[in-house]
Design a protein around this motif. Structure first.
Motif, PDB file in Angstrom:
ATOM      1  N   ARG A 401       0.817  -1.206   0.000  1.00  0.00           N
ATOM      2  CA  ARG A 401       0.000   0.000   0.000  1.00  0.00           C
ATOM      3  C   ARG A 401       0.860   1.269   0.000  1.00  0.00           C
ATOM      4  NH1 ARG A 401      -5.363   1.348   1.683  1.00  0.00           N
ATOM      5  NH2 ARG A 401      -5.739  -0.823   2.132  1.00  0.00           N
ATOM      6  N   LEU A 402       1.982   1.218   0.723  1.00  0.00           N
ATOM      7  CA  LEU A 402       2.849   2.399   0.790  1.00  0.00           C
ATOM      8  C   LEU A 402       3.421   2.747  -0.580  1.00  0.00           C
ATOM      9  CD1 LEU A 402       4.762   1.645   4.128  1.00  0.00           C
ATOM     10  CD2 LEU A 402       2.937   3.324   3.765  1.00  0.00           C
ATOM     11  N   TYR A 403       3.844   1.715  -1.322  1.00  0.00           N
ATOM     12  CA  TYR A 403       4.393   1.967  -2.666  1.00  0.00           C
ATOM     13  C   TYR A 403       3.312   2.494  -3.599  1.00  0.00           C
ATOM     14  CZ  TYR A 403       8.637  -0.382  -1.152  1.00  0.00           C
ATOM     15  OH  TYR A 403       9.779  -0.713  -0.492  1.00  0.00           O
ATOM     16  N   ASN A 404       2.104   1.991  -3.389  1.00  0.00           N
ATOM     17  CA  ASN A 404       0.997   2.441  -4.214  1.00  0.00           C
ATOM     18  C   ASN A 404       0.697   3.925  -3.962  1.00  0.00           C
ATOM     19  OD1 ASN A 404      -0.719   1.746  -6.240  1.00  0.00           O
ATOM     20  ND2 ASN A 404      -2.253   0.794  -4.924  1.00  0.00           N
ATOM     21  N   LEU A 405       0.731   4.328  -2.683  1.00  0.00           N
ATOM     22  CA  LEU A 405       0.528   5.734  -2.335  1.00  0.00           C
ATOM     23  C   LEU A 405       1.656   6.588  -2.912  1.00  0.00           C
ATOM     24  CD1 LEU A 405      -0.636   5.331   1.391  1.00  0.00           C
ATOM     25  CD2 LEU A 405      -2.021   6.230  -0.491  1.00  0.00           C
ATOM     26  N   GLN A 406       2.871   6.040  -2.839  1.00  0.00           N
ATOM     27  CA  GLN A 406       4.026   6.738  -3.401  1.00  0.00           C
ATOM     28  C   GLN A 406       3.830   6.962  -4.909  1.00  0.00           C
ATOM     29  OE1 GLN A 406       7.661   4.500  -2.843  1.00  0.00           O
ATOM     30  NE2 GLN A 406       8.600   6.149  -1.649  1.00  0.00           N
ATOM     31  N   ALA A 407       3.403   5.888  -5.588  1.00  0.00           N
ATOM     32  CA  ALA A 407       3.188   5.986  -7.035  1.00  0.00           C
ATOM     33  C   ALA A 407       2.199   7.105  -7.360  1.00  0.00           C
ATOM     34  CB  ALA A 407       2.675   4.649  -7.574  1.00  0.00           C
ATOM     35  N   LYS A 408       1.165   7.224  -6.547  1.00  0.00           N
ATOM     36  CA  LYS A 408       0.143   8.238  -6.782  1.00  0.00           C
ATOM     37  C   LYS A 408       0.730   9.649  -6.673  1.00  0.00           C
ATOM     38  CE  LYS A 408      -4.392   9.622  -5.140  1.00  0.00           C
ATOM     39  NZ  LYS A 408      -5.337   9.566  -4.021  1.00  0.00           N
ATOM     40  N   SER A 409       1.525   9.873  -5.606  1.00  0.00           N
ATOM     41  CA  SER A 409       2.097  11.211  -5.431  1.00  0.00           C
ATOM     42  C   SER A 409       3.159  11.513  -6.483  1.00  0.00           C
ATOM     43  CB  SER A 409       2.691  11.370  -4.026  1.00  0.00           C
ATOM     44  OG  SER A 409       1.671  11.738  -3.122  1.00  0.00           O
ATOM     45  N   TYR A 410       3.923  10.485  -6.899  1.00  0.00           N
ATOM     46  CA  TYR A 410       4.890  10.709  -7.980  1.00  0.00           C
ATOM     47  C   TYR A 410       4.165  11.092  -9.265  1.00  0.00           C
ATOM     48  CZ  TYR A 410       8.968   8.989  -5.377  1.00  0.00           C
ATOM     49  OH  TYR A 410       9.989   8.841  -4.488  1.00  0.00           O
ATOM     50  N   ALA A 411       3.067  10.380  -9.554  1.00  0.00           N
ATOM     51  CA  ALA A 411       2.301  10.680 -10.766  1.00  0.00           C
ATOM     52  C   ALA A 411       1.795  12.124 -10.708  1.00  0.00           C
ATOM     53  CB  ALA A 411       1.137   9.706 -10.908  1.00  0.00           C
ATOM     54  N   ALA A 412       1.262  12.508  -9.544  1.00  0.00           N
ATOM     55  CA  ALA A 412       0.718  13.864  -9.407  1.00  0.00           C
ATOM     56  C   ALA A 412       1.818  14.916  -9.504  1.00  0.00           C
ATOM     57  CB  ALA A 412      -0.017  13.999  -8.079  1.00  0.00           C
ATOM     58  N   SER A 413       3.063  14.528  -9.189  1.00  0.00           N
ATOM     59  CA  SER A 413       4.178  15.483  -9.274  1.00  0.00           C
ATOM     60  C   SER A 413       4.877  15.413 -10.625  1.00  0.00           C
ATOM     61  CB  SER A 413       5.216  15.200  -8.174  1.00  0.00           C
ATOM     62  OG  SER A 413       4.617  14.850  -6.957  1.00  0.00           O
ATOM     63  N   GLY A 414       4.333  14.605 -11.549  1.00  0.00           N
ATOM     64  CA  GLY A 414       4.907  14.515 -12.886  1.00  0.00           C
ATOM     65  C   GLY A 414       6.214  13.742 -12.956  1.00  0.00           C
ATOM     66  N   LYS A 415       6.493  12.896 -11.948  1.00  0.00           N
ATOM     67  CA  LYS A 415       7.739  12.100 -11.953  1.00  0.00           C
ATOM     68  C   LYS A 415       7.437  10.716 -12.520  1.00  0.00           C
ATOM     69  CE  LYS A 415      10.129  14.817  -8.795  1.00  0.00           C
ATOM     70  NZ  LYS A 415      11.072  15.753  -9.412  1.00  0.00           N
ATOM     71  N   ARG A 416       7.665  10.576 -13.831  1.00  0.00           N
ATOM     72  CA  ARG A 416       7.227   9.356 -14.496  1.00  0.00           C
ATOM     73  C   ARG A 416       8.060   8.129 -14.113  1.00  0.00           C
ATOM     74  NH1 ARG A 416       6.967  13.238 -18.474  1.00  0.00           N
ATOM     75  NH2 ARG A 416       8.905  12.475 -19.405  1.00  0.00           N
ATOM     76  N   LEU A 417       9.391   8.274 -14.131  1.00  0.00           N
ATOM     77  CA  LEU A 417      10.231   7.119 -13.791  1.00  0.00           C
ATOM     78  C   LEU A 417       9.899   6.616 -12.388  1.00  0.00           C
ATOM     79  CD1 LEU A 417      13.905   6.314 -14.440  1.00  0.00           C
ATOM     80  CD2 LEU A 417      13.171   6.440 -12.064  1.00  0.00           C
ATOM     81  N   LEU A 418       9.867   7.567 -11.439  1.00  0.00           N
ATOM     82  CA  LEU A 418       9.629   7.168 -10.043  1.00  0.00           C
ATOM     83  C   LEU A 418       8.232   6.574  -9.865  1.00  0.00           C
ATOM     84  CD1 LEU A 418      11.378  10.226  -8.373  1.00  0.00           C
ATOM     85  CD2 LEU A 418      12.186   7.851  -8.372  1.00  0.00           C
ATOM     86  N   HIS A 419       7.280   7.082 -10.634  1.00  0.00           N
ATOM     87  CA  HIS A 419       5.917   6.551 -10.593  1.00  0.00           C
ATOM     88  C   HIS A 419       5.905   5.069 -10.979  1.00  0.00           C
ATOM     89  CE1 HIS A 419       1.685   5.956 -11.599  1.00  0.00           C
ATOM     90  NE2 HIS A 419       2.022   5.720 -12.847  1.00  0.00           N
ATOM     91  N   HIS A 420       6.531   4.753 -12.125  1.00  0.00           N
ATOM     92  CA  HIS A 420       6.544   3.357 -12.584  1.00  0.00           C
ATOM     93  C   HIS A 420       7.363   2.468 -11.649  1.00  0.00           C
ATOM     94  CE1 HIS A 420       4.312   4.162 -16.192  1.00  0.00           C
ATOM     95  NE2 HIS A 420       5.169   5.085 -16.586  1.00  0.00           N
ATOM     96  N   GLN A 421       8.439   3.042 -11.108  1.00  0.00           N
ATOM     97  CA  GLN A 421       9.285   2.266 -10.197  1.00  0.00           C
ATOM     98  C   GLN A 421       8.497   1.884  -8.928  1.00  0.00           C
ATOM     99  OE1 GLN A 421      12.669   4.418  -8.704  1.00  0.00           O
ATOM    100  NE2 GLN A 421      14.000   2.619  -8.810  1.00  0.00           N
ATOM    101  N   ALA A 422       7.760   2.837  -8.393  1.00  0.00           N
ATOM    102  CA  ALA A 422       6.970   2.558  -7.184  1.00  0.00           C
ATOM    103  C   ALA A 422       5.866   1.544  -7.482  1.00  0.00           C
ATOM    104  CB  ALA A 422       6.379   3.853  -6.635  1.00  0.00           C
ATOM    105  N   LEU A 423       5.239   1.683  -8.658  1.00  0.00           N
ATOM    106  CA  LEU A 423       4.206   0.709  -9.030  1.00  0.00           C
ATOM    107  C   LEU A 423       4.799  -0.690  -9.159  1.00  0.00           C
ATOM    108  CD1 LEU A 423       1.716   2.069 -11.720  1.00  0.00           C
ATOM    109  CD2 LEU A 423       1.262   1.376  -9.358  1.00  0.00           C
ATOM    110  N   ALA A 424       6.015  -0.748  -9.714  1.00  0.00           N
ATOM    111  CA  ALA A 424       6.684  -2.049  -9.859  1.00  0.00           C
ATOM    112  C   ALA A 424       6.837  -2.712  -8.492  1.00  0.00           C
ATOM    113  CB  ALA A 424       8.050  -1.870 -10.521  1.00  0.00           C
ATOM    114  N   GLU A 425       7.233  -1.950  -7.482  1.00  0.00           N
ATOM    115  CA  GLU A 425       7.400  -2.536  -6.144  1.00  0.00           C
ATOM    116  C   GLU A 425       6.060  -2.982  -5.556  1.00  0.00           C
ATOM    117  OE1 GLU A 425      10.313  -3.438  -5.058  1.00  0.00           O
ATOM    118  OE2 GLU A 425      11.161  -2.481  -6.835  1.00  0.00           O
ATOM    119  N   THR A 426       5.002  -2.237  -5.866  1.00  0.00           N
ATOM    120  CA  THR A 426       3.663  -2.666  -5.431  1.00  0.00           C
ATOM    121  C   THR A 426       3.379  -4.058  -5.977  1.00  0.00           C
ATOM    122  OG1 THR A 426       2.971  -0.362  -5.675  1.00  0.00           O
ATOM    123  CG2 THR A 426       1.227  -1.976  -5.341  1.00  0.00           C
ATOM    124  N   TYR A 427       3.641  -4.239  -7.279  1.00  0.00           N
ATOM    125  CA  TYR A 427       3.339  -5.533  -7.915  1.00  0.00           C
ATOM    126  C   TYR A 427       4.241  -6.642  -7.393  1.00  0.00           C
ATOM    127  CZ  TYR A 427       0.357  -2.998 -11.182  1.00  0.00           C
ATOM    128  OH  TYR A 427      -0.636  -2.236 -11.732  1.00  0.00           O
TER     129      TYR A 427
END
Ligand SMILES: [Zn+2]
Length: 475
Positions: A401-427
């Motif tokens: 859940r923490l990585y998923n929340l991270q992915a959301k905030s990265y997406a909202a901040s326009g950080k694409r690499l970090l967004h996908h990286q955080a989603l990867a850890e969620t999976y």
């Protein structure tokens, strides 16, 4: 409430063939399937369960049921085994265990349990199914089947619990007709889970008479519905015999009083306050409080406050939370309710303050952290959210859940690499390696990473591919 299912696992869906001699139970180590492979089957089944609308994604209830479950696991013969307890929105009184330590608890079970020891009794039975590797031993002979197929069989068996008529279809559909013969083991498995579960319950310090009285009460309740009860229940002789066994064991045990935790009452009230319409929930708890018809006053008042919040009567809800605070002192679940009331009444800044102060008292209660981050995200404060999450993932590196929340905030901040990286850890944490690898590939192509970030993504991608290759080899 419909009280239909008395037992507790895949087992009771099977029409008993009483004349048949039962085969030997065999090796309890589950040697036919490795524990790692069992875990994979469970994780695969969990992927489907998490997507199902009946999966109850409530961090507080999940926290509670895991706390209770952990007490039992700690008293079991496999205290090191990973367990994940989760709630399923289903009014039948039931719970189920899957290979690898995944235990589902129906909301109907939590609502029907009158003491925490009763609930713990059912969980102990399920924990015993896992530590005795029952489902894995049933599936053990199917060594030609892939993980997805085995997971489908597990899910099919679970689905069939409430629909005995489709059992045959499920078995045929999974092209595993030989499972039918394995199912004949199940009555012995039930007895073993009762016996071993009883030991866990006792060693964990619960009142062991709870198990028998709970089943007896359920059986009586079920008898009222006898004409509508499914055929397998009417013809099934196990309940009476099992209850007698449980009561016999309890009589020989030293009586131990085990008071219910505050959380047991709060968790039940939270769930109950979500039943029916908001008006009905308010009426139910108002009457309970007015007529002092409760096992626990704080629980009843907390339920009333939750129901009032649902009915959007925020001033009264907040006043009732004050009453609970007076009774209990500070409690994270009560503070979370206050924060929800503040958010829903359009005052997220007040909610943030409530959560901040609660976190200083209860820094290890994760639902508070989730709510705090979500409030920050709701206010558009993604940098502050990411700062909190950065610390949290260090403390809880296995919390998807923490990585998923991270992915959301990265997406909202326009950080694409970090967004996908955080989603990867969620999976990864949800046991979905192909999806994780896909996210890392997207991270590589994102075009907004620096040299170090890209190297980290590449290294992680290599690790996951190795892991995936190993999984394909040793199952
Ligand atoms: Zn069972």
């Amino acid at each position: 409430m419909r009280l239909v299912v008395v037992c507790l696992s895949v087992a009771l869906l099977v029409t008993p063939t009483s004349a048949q001699t039962l085969p030997e139970l065999g090796d309890t180590s589950g040697a036919l399937i490795s524990p790692a492979f069992e875990r994979k089957i469970g994780e695969q089944a969990m992927r489907d369960i998490r997507r199902d609308p009946s999966y109850l994604d409530d961090p507080e209830l999940t926290e509670y049921i895991n706390d209770l479950g952990r007490r039992i696991v700690a008293a079991s013969q496999e205290p090191q085994q990973d367990f994940e307890f989760f709630m399923v929105r289903d009014n039948t009184v039931n719970a189920f265990a899957m290979p690898g330590g995944f235990v589902g608890v129906h909301t109907g079970l939590l609502l029907a349990a009158q003491t925490e020891s009763e609930l713990a009794g059912v969980l102990s039975h399920e924990v015993a199914h896992v530590t005795q590797h029952h489902l894995a031993r049933m599936l053990g002979k199917q060594d030609q089947m892939s993980i997805p197929t085995l997971a489908a069989v597990v899910l099919g068996l679970l689905a069939a619990r409430s629909r005995p008529d489709i059992t045959q279809a499920v078995i045929a559909g999974a092209s595993a007709a030989s499972i039918q013969s394995q199912l004949n083991y199940t009555r012995d498995f039930e007895r073993e889970a009762d016996r071993i579960g009883f030991q866990y319950l006792q060693q964990a310090g619960f009142d062991v008479s709870g198990m028998g009285t709970f089943f007896e009460r359920l059986q009586k309740a079920t008898r009222l519905y006898e004409n509508n009860a499914p055929a397998y229940l009417r013809t099934h002789p196990l309940s009476t015999e099992r209850i007698a066994d449980m009561q016999g064991r309890a009589q020989n045990a030293v009586y131990k009083q085990s008071p219910d935790s505050v959380e047991f009452h709060l968790a039940r009230a939270k769930l109950l306050a979500e039943q029916g319409t908001p008006r009905e929930a308010v009426a139910h708890f108002s009457e309970m409080v007015r007529e002092h018809r409760y096992a626990d006053e704080a629980g009843a008042r907390y339920g009333l406050a939750s129901a009032l919040a649902r009915a959007r009567d925020f001033p009264r809800a907040a006043a009732e939370v004050e009453n609970v605070r007076k009774l209990l002192g500070p409690h994270p679940m009560v503070e979370l309710l206050m924060a929800r009331i503040r958010v829903d009444s359009g005052n997220p800044a007040a909610a943030r303050d409530v959560l901040r102060s609660a976190l200083s008292r209860f820094p290890n209660y994760r639902p508070l952290h989730y709510a705090y981050v979500e409030v920050l995200q709701g206010m558009g404060q993604h940098q502050a959210a990411l700062a909190s999450l950065g610390d949290l993932v260090k403390s809880y590196p296995r919390d998807a859940r923490l990585y998923n929340l991270q992915a959301k905030s990265y997406a909202a901040s326009g950080k694409r690499l970090l967004h996908h990286q955080a989603l990867a850890e969620t999976y990864v944490l949800q046991g979905t390696l192909p999806a994780a690898i896909e996210q890392l590939q997207l991270a590589q192509k994102s075009g907004d990473g620096d040299f170090y970030q890209l190297s980290a993504v590449e290294a992680r991608l290599r690790d996951l591919r190795t892991l995936q290759a190993e999984e394909r080899k040793n199952r």
